[in-house]
Design a protein around this motif. Sequence first.
Motif, PDB file in Angstrom:
ATOM      1  N   ARG A   1       0.842  -1.195   0.000  1.00 46.96           N
ATOM      2  CA  ARG A   1       0.000   0.000   0.000  1.00 46.96           C
ATOM      3  C   ARG A   1       0.883   1.254   0.000  1.00 46.96           C
ATOM      4  O   ARG A   1       0.557   2.255  -0.635  1.00 46.96           O
ATOM      5  N   TYR A   2       2.016   1.151   0.707  1.00 52.90           N
ATOM      6  CA  TYR A   2       2.956   2.274   0.729  1.00 52.90           C
ATOM      7  C   TYR A   2       3.780   2.332  -0.561  1.00 52.90           C
ATOM      8  O   TYR A   2       4.101   3.417  -1.053  1.00 52.90           O
ATOM      9  N   VAL A   3       4.160   1.161  -1.090  1.00 57.56           N
ATOM     10  CA  VAL A   3       5.000   1.111  -2.295  1.00 57.56           C
ATOM     11  C   VAL A   3       4.340   0.169  -3.308  1.00 57.56           C
ATOM     12  O   VAL A   3       4.727  -0.986  -3.448  1.00 57.56           O
ATOM     13  N   PRO A   4       3.329   0.642  -4.015  1.00 54.95           N
ATOM     14  CA  PRO A   4       2.564  -0.242  -4.908  1.00 54.95           C
ATOM     15  C   PRO A   4       3.332  -0.705  -6.140  1.00 54.95           C
ATOM     16  O   PRO A   4       2.885  -1.632  -6.830  1.00 54.95           O
ATOM     17  N   GLY A   5       4.482  -0.108  -6.401  1.00 56.00           N
ATOM     18  CA  GLY A   5       5.215  -0.473  -7.614  1.00 56.00           C
ATOM     19  C   GLY A   5       6.336  -1.468  -7.399  1.00 56.00           C
ATOM     20  O   GLY A   5       7.157  -1.688  -8.304  1.00 56.00           O
ATOM     21  N   ASN A   6       6.382  -2.120  -6.236  1.00 55.04           N
ATOM     22  CA  ASN A   6       7.457  -3.059  -5.938  1.00 55.04           C
ATOM     23  C   ASN A   6       7.017  -4.487  -6.262  1.00 55.04           C
ATOM     24  O   ASN A   6       6.277  -5.122  -5.510  1.00 55.04           O
ATOM     25  N   ALA A   7       7.492  -5.005  -7.391  1.00 53.68           N
ATOM     26  CA  ALA A   7       7.075  -6.339  -7.852  1.00 53.68           C
ATOM     27  C   ALA A   7       7.488  -7.428  -6.875  1.00 53.68           C
ATOM     28  O   ALA A   7       6.732  -8.393  -6.655  1.00 53.68           O
ATOM     29  N   LEU A   8       8.671  -7.314  -6.291  1.00 51.63           N
ATOM     30  CA  LEU A   8       9.155  -8.341  -5.363  1.00 51.63           C
ATOM     31  C   LEU A   8       8.259  -8.439  -4.128  1.00 51.63           C
ATOM     32  O   LEU A   8       7.987  -9.535  -3.627  1.00 51.63           O
ATOM     33  N   TRP A   9       7.786  -7.292  -3.649  1.00 48.30           N
ATOM     34  CA  TRP A   9       6.916  -7.311  -2.472  1.00 48.30           C
ATOM     35  C   TRP A   9       5.569  -7.936  -2.815  1.00 48.30           C
ATOM     36  O   TRP A   9       5.000  -8.686  -2.017  1.00 48.30           O
ATOM     37  N   TRP A  10       5.030  -7.641  -4.002  1.00 44.67           N
ATOM     38  CA  TRP A  10       3.779  -8.265  -4.420  1.00 44.67           C
ATOM     39  C   TRP A  10       3.950  -9.781  -4.540  1.00 44.67           C
ATOM     40  O   TRP A  10       3.042 -10.546  -4.185  1.00 44.67           O
ATOM     41  N   ASN A  11       5.100 -10.209  -5.022  1.00 45.46           N
ATOM     42  CA  ASN A  11       5.366 -11.638  -5.135  1.00 45.46           C
ATOM     43  C   ASN A  11       5.357 -12.305  -3.763  1.00 45.46           C
ATOM     44  O   ASN A  11       4.773 -13.381  -3.574  1.00 45.46           O
ATOM     45  N   ARG A  12       5.994 -11.660  -2.782  1.00 43.83           N
ATOM     46  CA  ARG A  12       6.027 -12.237  -1.434  1.00 43.83           C
ATOM     47  C   ARG A  12       4.641 -12.211  -0.798  1.00 43.83           C
ATOM     48  O   ARG A  12       4.295 -13.121  -0.027  1.00 43.83           O
ATOM     49  N   LEU A  13       3.844 -11.211  -1.126  1.00 45.65           N
ATOM     50  CA  LEU A  13       2.463 -11.183  -0.660  1.00 45.65           C
ATOM     51  C   LEU A  13       1.694 -12.366  -1.244  1.00 45.65           C
ATOM     52  O   LEU A  13       0.920 -13.026  -0.534  1.00 45.65           O
ATOM     53  N   GLY A  14       1.909 -12.634  -2.533  1.00 48.17           N
ATOM     54  CA  GLY A  14       1.280 -13.808  -3.146  1.00 48.17           C
ATOM     55  C   GLY A  14       1.676 -15.086  -2.435  1.00 48.17           C
ATOM     56  O   GLY A  14       0.837 -15.958  -2.174  1.00 48.17           O
ATOM     57  N   PHE A  15       2.943 -15.207  -2.108  1.00 46.19           N
ATOM     58  CA  PHE A  15       3.444 -16.407  -1.420  1.00 46.19           C
ATOM     59  C   PHE A  15       2.793 -16.565  -0.046  1.00 46.19           C
ATOM     60  O   PHE A  15       2.402 -17.674   0.349  1.00 46.19           O
ATOM     61  N   ALA A  16       2.688 -15.442   0.694  1.00 47.82           N
ATOM     62  CA  ALA A  16       2.061 -15.491   2.021  1.00 47.82           C
ATOM     63  C   ALA A  16       0.598 -15.912   1.907  1.00 47.82           C
ATOM     64  O   ALA A  16       0.117 -16.772   2.660  1.00 47.82           O
ATOM     65  N   ARG A  17      -0.110 -15.338   0.949  1.00 46.92           N
ATOM     66  CA  ARG A  17      -1.523 -15.682   0.772  1.00 46.92           C
ATOM     67  C   ARG A  17      -1.694 -17.128   0.316  1.00 46.92           C
ATOM     68  O   ARG A  17      -2.606 -17.830   0.779  1.00 46.92           O
ATOM     69  N   GLU A  18      -0.830 -17.569  -0.568  1.00 50.19           N
ATOM     70  CA  GLU A  18      -0.890 -18.957  -1.033  1.00 50.19           C
ATOM     71  C   GLU A  18      -0.747 -19.923   0.136  1.00 50.19           C
ATOM     72  O   GLU A  18      -1.492 -20.897   0.255  1.00 50.19           O
ATOM     73  N   ASN A  19       0.202 -19.657   1.005  1.00 53.70           N
ATOM     74  CA  ASN A  19       0.443 -20.542   2.147  1.00 53.70           C
ATOM     75  C   ASN A  19      -0.606 -20.396   3.242  1.00 53.70           C
ATOM     76  O   ASN A  19      -0.741 -21.291   4.083  1.00 53.70           O
ATOM     77  N   ALA A  20      -1.333 -19.288   3.210  1.00 56.37           N
ATOM     78  CA  ALA A  20      -2.443 -19.112   4.158  1.00 56.37           C
ATOM     79  C   ALA A  20      -3.723 -19.747   3.621  1.00 56.37           C
ATOM     80  O   ALA A  20      -4.763 -19.714   4.300  1.00 56.37           O
TER      81      ALA A  20
END
Length: 216
Positions: free
Chosen positions: A160-179
């Motif tokens: 939300r603070y840095v919407p243009g960071n692809a690596l952070w979005w990827n890690r968010l995907g990983f966290a959600r996938e594992n949740a």
Amino acid sequence: MGTLQKHLYLRGLFTVLFFVNLSLFLQAQEKPDALQAYRNGNYEEAIGICKQEILENSSNLESYVVMSWSLVKLARYDEALGFAKKGLELNRYDVRVIEILGEIAYFQGRNNEAVRYFQQYITLAPEGSRIDVVYYFLGELYIRLGRYRHADIALTTAVRYVPGNALWWNRLGFARENAGEVRNAIAAYEKALSLNPNLADAQRGLERCKQSLTGR
């Protein structure tokens, strides 16, 4: 004292004061700037300047802060820890020191300690200059600890603070996938790939999630 003598006296006084002030100005200009060296990526130079500053004034908090930042950039975490702790002794509520202690603990694998430092930073500086990075580190720490829903919350805040960071979005995907939040994970992976189509981790994660939904 006559008028002429007064005039000459004052003129001489102003001349002396001018050169004294000029000398002080030039000395200030010549004094090396540790923070500027750090910002320029000259970390060894910044460390050298800070060491000299600390010799001159062992209570200079700014020197300990810049020293710690520079040492972390050079992955010299044990050294950084000593200076950061000294900084904390000088001011236990300095959020710059608290954040850098969190980073040091993160890189040294002291996960729970790192979480505590970053949570303290958020409490003291909810809109601090490093708040985006703090939430990212928290997300990574929660992933390490297997607390994927907490990681989702932290990384969602980070992007939300840095919407243009692809690596952070990827890690968010990983966290959600594992949740178990597969559809939300797909959205995060797709966002990562829209920012960086060559991000292999996001491509693999997206494929896993799509296969999970189709049962293949």
